[in-house]
Design a protein around this motif. Structure first.
Motif, PDB file in Angstrom:
ATOM      1  N   ALA A 119       0.836  -1.205   0.000  1.00 29.89           N
ATOM      2  CA  ALA A 119       0.000   0.000   0.000  1.00 29.89           C
ATOM      3  C   ALA A 119       0.872   1.257   0.000  1.00 29.89           C
ATOM      4  O   ALA A 119       0.575   2.231  -0.712  1.00 29.89           O
ATOM      5  CB  ALA A 119      -0.933  -0.001   1.206  1.00 29.89           C
ATOM      6  N   ALA A 120       1.958   1.231   0.771  1.00 29.13           N
ATOM      7  CA  ALA A 120       2.860   2.388   0.813  1.00 29.13           C
ATOM      8  C   ALA A 120       3.512   2.606  -0.552  1.00 29.13           C
ATOM      9  O   ALA A 120       3.641   3.757  -1.007  1.00 29.13           O
ATOM     10  CB  ALA A 120       3.933   2.182   1.890  1.00 29.13           C
ATOM     11  N   GLN A 121       3.909   1.524  -1.208  1.00 37.33           N
ATOM     12  CA  GLN A 121       4.487   1.649  -2.549  1.00 37.33           C
ATOM     13  C   GLN A 121       3.464   2.219  -3.525  1.00 37.33           C
ATOM     14  O   GLN A 121       3.777   3.079  -4.353  1.00 37.33           O
ATOM     15  CB  GLN A 121       4.989   0.293  -3.043  1.00 37.33           C
ATOM     16  N   MET A 122       2.220   1.739  -3.408  1.00 36.70           N
ATOM     17  CA  MET A 122       1.173   2.220  -4.301  1.00 36.70           C
ATOM     18  C   MET A 122       0.907   3.702  -4.052  1.00 36.70           C
ATOM     19  O   MET A 122       0.724   4.480  -4.999  1.00 36.70           O
ATOM     20  CB  MET A 122      -0.111   1.414  -4.103  1.00 36.70           C
ATOM     21  N   VAL A 123       0.897   4.114  -2.778  1.00 33.65           N
ATOM     22  CA  VAL A 123       0.693   5.528  -2.444  1.00 33.65           C
ATOM     23  C   VAL A 123       1.806   6.370  -3.051  1.00 33.65           C
ATOM     24  O   VAL A 123       1.548   7.434  -3.628  1.00 33.65           O
ATOM     25  CB  VAL A 123       0.617   5.715  -0.905  1.00 33.65           C
ATOM     26  N   MET A 124       3.051   5.894  -2.935  1.00 33.14           N
ATOM     27  CA  MET A 124       4.173   6.634  -3.515  1.00 33.14           C
ATOM     28  C   MET A 124       4.023   6.727  -5.030  1.00 33.14           C
ATOM     29  O   MET A 124       4.279   7.790  -5.621  1.00 33.14           O
ATOM     30  CB  MET A 124       5.497   5.963  -3.135  1.00 33.14           C
ATOM     31  N   GLN A 125       3.623   5.635  -5.675  1.00 27.47           N
ATOM     32  CA  GLN A 125       3.430   5.650  -7.129  1.00 27.47           C
ATOM     33  C   GLN A 125       2.311   6.615  -7.515  1.00 27.47           C
ATOM     34  O   GLN A 125       2.437   7.389  -8.472  1.00 27.47           O
ATOM     35  CB  GLN A 125       3.112   4.242  -7.643  1.00 27.47           C
ATOM     36  N   LEU A 126       1.201   6.551  -6.763  1.00 27.82           N
ATOM     37  CA  LEU A 126       0.078   7.437  -7.071  1.00 27.82           C
ATOM     38  C   LEU A 126       0.446   8.905  -6.853  1.00 27.82           C
ATOM     39  O   LEU A 126       0.047   9.776  -7.637  1.00 27.82           O
ATOM     40  CB  LEU A 126      -1.139   7.067  -6.227  1.00 27.82           C
ATOM     41  N   ARG A 127       1.206   9.189  -5.823  1.00 25.91           N
ATOM     42  CA  ARG A 127       1.651  10.566  -5.599  1.00 25.91           C
ATOM     43  C   ARG A 127       2.527  11.042  -6.762  1.00 25.91           C
ATOM     44  O   ARG A 127       2.415  12.186  -7.208  1.00 25.91           O
ATOM     45  CB  ARG A 127       2.434  10.675  -4.291  1.00 25.91           C
ATOM     46  N   GLY A 128       3.396  10.149  -7.230  1.00 25.58           N
ATOM     47  CA  GLY A 128       4.234  10.499  -8.382  1.00 25.58           C
ATOM     48  C   GLY A 128       3.390  10.750  -9.626  1.00 25.58           C
ATOM     49  O   GLY A 128       3.639  11.708 -10.372  1.00 25.58           O
ATOM     50  N   GLN A 129       2.394   9.888  -9.826  1.00 21.67           N
ATOM     51  CA  GLN A 129       1.527  10.074 -10.997  1.00 21.67           C
ATOM     52  C   GLN A 129       0.695  11.349 -10.883  1.00 21.67           C
ATOM     53  O   GLN A 129       0.502  12.073 -11.864  1.00 21.67           O
ATOM     54  CB  GLN A 129       0.608   8.855 -11.163  1.00 21.67           C
ATOM     55  N   VAL A 130       0.192  11.637  -9.672  1.00 27.39           N
ATOM     56  CA  VAL A 130      -0.581  12.864  -9.472  1.00 27.39           C
ATOM     57  C   VAL A 130       0.303  14.080  -9.733  1.00 27.39           C
ATOM     58  O   VAL A 130      -0.124  15.065 -10.347  1.00 27.39           O
ATOM     59  CB  VAL A 130      -1.183  12.896  -8.043  1.00 27.39           C
TER      60      VAL A 130
END
Length: 172
Positions: A119-130
């Motif tokens: 979940a933390a990795q996904m949050v980091m990826q989503l923040r990067g995409q945002v």
């Protein structure tokens, strides 16, 4: 027990035999012992034999009593041992259940930890995409302001305008 009683009876018999032998030895073939200065009369052979038998009977009863007492004590100790054995088995079962519960808890914690990492990795990826989408939006807004594609006659201009409208709806 039977052995203890038999041993007590054998000991009493042996004591009686020894006492009789001592009596006969002390009698010295006289048939009757002389009276001691403090006693009123000497003991006859039959009276002495009765006293020995009575003493043996007292010893046997004492031995039987002691044997019975020890048998009761042994039975009590056996009951205590059995109770402690049952208690030990119960504690062993409880320990095994707690070990199994601990292992299950560790497994669940490891699974939860892995899910949290993902979940933390996904949050980091989503923040990067945002962040990328935010920069892309700024560039598109700058392009829309600089060039007006809404009124363009060419096909590409119309498509760019449609994409910009769709992006505005999605990003805001």
């Amino acid at each position: 027990s039977v052995r203890a009683r038999a041993a007590a009876a054998a000991a009493a018999t042996r004591i009686a035999q020894l006492a009789r032998a001592m009596y006969l030895q002390g009698e010295g073939g006289r048939g009757r012992r002389a009276a001691s200065p403090g006693s009123q009369a000497g003991l006859s052979g039959a009276g002495f034999q009765e006293q020995i038998e009575y003493g043996c009977k007292i010893l046997q009863e004492s031995c039987f009593s002691k044997a019975t007492e020890k048998e009761k004590e042994l039975a009590s100790l056996r009951e205590d041992v059995e109770g402690l054995r049952r208690q030990g088995e119960g504690l062993r079962e409880k320990n095994q259940a707690l070990d199994a519960e601990l292992a299950e808890s560790k497994r669940r914690n490891a699974t939860q930890l892995e899910e949290n990492r993902q979940a933390a990795q996904m949050v980091m990826q989503l923040r990067g995409q945002v962040s990328k989408l935010g920069r892309f939006r700024q560039k598109l807004e700058g392009a829309v302001v600089e060039g007006d594609y809404e009124g363009a006659d060419d096909w590409i201009g119309a498509r760019v305008a449609d994409v910009l409208v769709t992006l505005r709806l999605c990003l805001w």
